[in-house]
Design a protein around this motif. Structure first.
Motif, PDB file in Angstrom:
ATOM      1  N   ALA A  89       0.847  -1.183   0.000  1.00 38.10           N
ATOM      2  CA  ALA A  89       0.000   0.000   0.000  1.00 38.10           C
ATOM      3  C   ALA A  89       0.890   1.243   0.000  1.00 38.10           C
ATOM      4  O   ALA A  89       1.801   1.353   0.837  1.00 38.10           O
ATOM      5  CB  ALA A  89      -0.903   0.006   1.229  1.00 38.10           C
ATOM      6  N   PRO A  90       0.681   2.176  -0.921  1.00 40.46           N
ATOM      7  CA  PRO A  90       1.538   3.370  -0.976  1.00 40.46           C
ATOM      8  C   PRO A  90       1.606   4.139   0.343  1.00 40.46           C
ATOM      9  O   PRO A  90       2.662   4.677   0.684  1.00 40.46           O
ATOM     10  CB  PRO A  90       0.888   4.211  -2.082  1.00 40.46           C
ATOM     11  N   LEU A  91       0.516   4.182   1.083  1.00 43.85           N
ATOM     12  CA  LEU A  91       0.524   4.914   2.353  1.00 43.85           C
ATOM     13  C   LEU A  91       1.531   4.309   3.322  1.00 43.85           C
ATOM     14  O   LEU A  91       2.273   5.026   3.998  1.00 43.85           O
ATOM     15  CB  LEU A  91      -0.867   4.927   2.970  1.00 43.85           C
ATOM     16  N   LYS A  92       1.554   2.981   3.412  1.00 46.73           N
ATOM     17  CA  LYS A  92       2.482   2.331   4.333  1.00 46.73           C
ATOM     18  C   LYS A  92       3.924   2.577   3.923  1.00 46.73           C
ATOM     19  O   LYS A  92       4.792   2.833   4.773  1.00 46.73           O
ATOM     20  CB  LYS A  92       2.197   0.827   4.396  1.00 46.73           C
ATOM     21  N   VAL A  93       4.225   2.522   2.631  1.00 41.07           N
ATOM     22  CA  VAL A  93       5.572   2.807   2.148  1.00 41.07           C
ATOM     23  C   VAL A  93       5.953   4.245   2.493  1.00 41.07           C
ATOM     24  O   VAL A  93       7.065   4.519   2.957  1.00 41.07           O
ATOM     25  CB  VAL A  93       5.677   2.567   0.638  1.00 41.07           C
ATOM     26  N   ALA A  94       5.010   5.171   2.292  1.00 36.34           N
ATOM     27  CA  ALA A  94       5.276   6.577   2.621  1.00 36.34           C
ATOM     28  C   ALA A  94       5.581   6.741   4.100  1.00 36.34           C
ATOM     29  O   ALA A  94       6.494   7.484   4.483  1.00 36.34           O
ATOM     30  CB  ALA A  94       4.083   7.432   2.222  1.00 36.34           C
ATOM     31  N   GLU A  95       4.832   6.061   4.956  1.00 33.08           N
ATOM     32  CA  GLU A  95       5.077   6.149   6.394  1.00 33.08           C
ATOM     33  C   GLU A  95       6.467   5.630   6.749  1.00 33.08           C
ATOM     34  O   GLU A  95       7.201   6.245   7.542  1.00 33.08           O
ATOM     35  CB  GLU A  95       4.024   5.360   7.159  1.00 33.08           C
TER      36      GLU A  95
END
Length: 340
Positions: A89-95
């Protein structure tokens, strides 16, 4: 090299390669040690890769490895080469990368790729969505927004959702690729682009880089095209020693072509009876290889950099003996007058 061009900068890509006779866990620790060594030698960046269920390349979690490297370094930029975005998930990678930026402010590169870094069955276990790669462009744009702290539009499900912690700095997103696809997407989104020369032996590099530059659209983070190439290279004190060390890599490549993938053998165990077709492939491989003394390798890298019009190259080196790998990077640092 054309004196009107800036001095070529060098960086490192390490894949935590498994070698015969030592544990895979040692390969991870060798990567940590090499990162510190690269910083002391004056290399610009240190990137780590992501592969899964691969008996030769055991670096499976670049974000974890980068955190450990961040705690042991002070100047060198750290990056993923790359995170295989369709798995996550892009959000998790961003975090994850926002946390990394908090640990090493202004030193984080977030390289992303579309390839699985594994076989199809392993990729499905990482993400059961068989069509995840089709959403890659959309996921890269979402990742960009969350990494830089920019709000997503009101119509997006992620509107008013942020990747924390926020700070004055943020990771640089890089597009990785070995074909026109990545070059075009990087140009469209205004991202820096890294071509994996070591995967294709250079095939398609000139066209991909030209396409990237010709179609580049400036972005808020990048006004002009910014490209690098990742090159497999090996330097030693003598030509004879360099080619002796190269036997380990050559054997691995020839075995891989037959579907035999395993740890890298020491040079003295790497020789075997090659078929006629393998001998031809090996001869072609050696002809294209960046192998030799530091002067020879440096001349080849400079010549290629001028041809491709790049000011930075990322060097990847496999050897069975970690000291030989370290020495290769030392020799190239000296040849290019890198400054710690």
């Amino acid at each position: 090299m054309n004196s009107s061009l800036p001095r070529l900068r060098l960086s490192v890509l390490d894949q935590s390669v498994a070698v015969a006779g030592r544990g895979q866990d040692e390969a991870i620790r060798q990567t940590l040690s090499l990162a510190q060594h690269a910083e002391s030698l004056g290399y610009d960046r240190f990137w780590v890769s992501e592969h899964h269920s691969h008996p030769s390349i055991v670096g499976t979690a670049p974000e974890v490895l980068m955190a450990a490297i961040a705690a042991r370094t002070h100047r060198i930029r750290l990056g993923s080469a790359g995170v295989m975005l369709p798995h996550y998930a892009p959000l998790k990678v961003a975090e994850q990368f926002r946390v990394l930026d908090a640990l090493a402010p202004g030193r984080i590169d977030l390289g992303v790729g579309r390839a699985p870094g594994s076989d199809g069955r392993t990729a499905q276990l990482l993400n059961p969505d068989r069509y995840a790669s089709e959403n890659f462009p959309q996921h890269v744009m979402e990742l960009q927004a969350w990494v830089t702290g920019q709000p997503l539009p009101p119509s997006h499900p992620g509107h008013n959702v942020f990747a924390y912690p926020l700070s004055d700095t943020s990771p640089d997103v890089w597009m990785l690729g070995s074909s026109d696809y990545g070059a075009q997407l990087a140009a469209h989104l205004g991202l820096p682009y890294a071509f994996a020369w070591f995967i294709t032996d250079g095939q398609g590099a000139d066209h991909a880089l030209r396409l990237y530059r010709e179609t580049f659209r400036p972005s808020e983070r990048l006004a002009q095209p910014k490209a690098t190439v990742c090159i497999w290279a090996l330097a030693a004190d003598t030509e004879e020693e360099a080619w002796r060390l190269f036997e380990s890599r050559a054997r691995w490549r020839m075995d891989r072509n037959l579907g035999r993938i395993g740890p890298m053998l020491p040079p003295e165990q790497a020789l075997r009876d090659y078929s006629v077709s393998e001998q031809l492939a090996l001869a072609e491989m050696k002809e294209k290889a960046f192998v030799g003394t530091a002067a020879v390798v440096a001349a080849k890298l400079n010549q290629l950099a001028e041809r491709l019009q790049v000011q930075e190259m990322v060097v990847i080196t496999w050897t069975h003996d970690p000291q030989a790998q370290r020495h290769s990077y030392e020799l190239l640092a000296q040849a290019f007058a890198l400054t710690p």
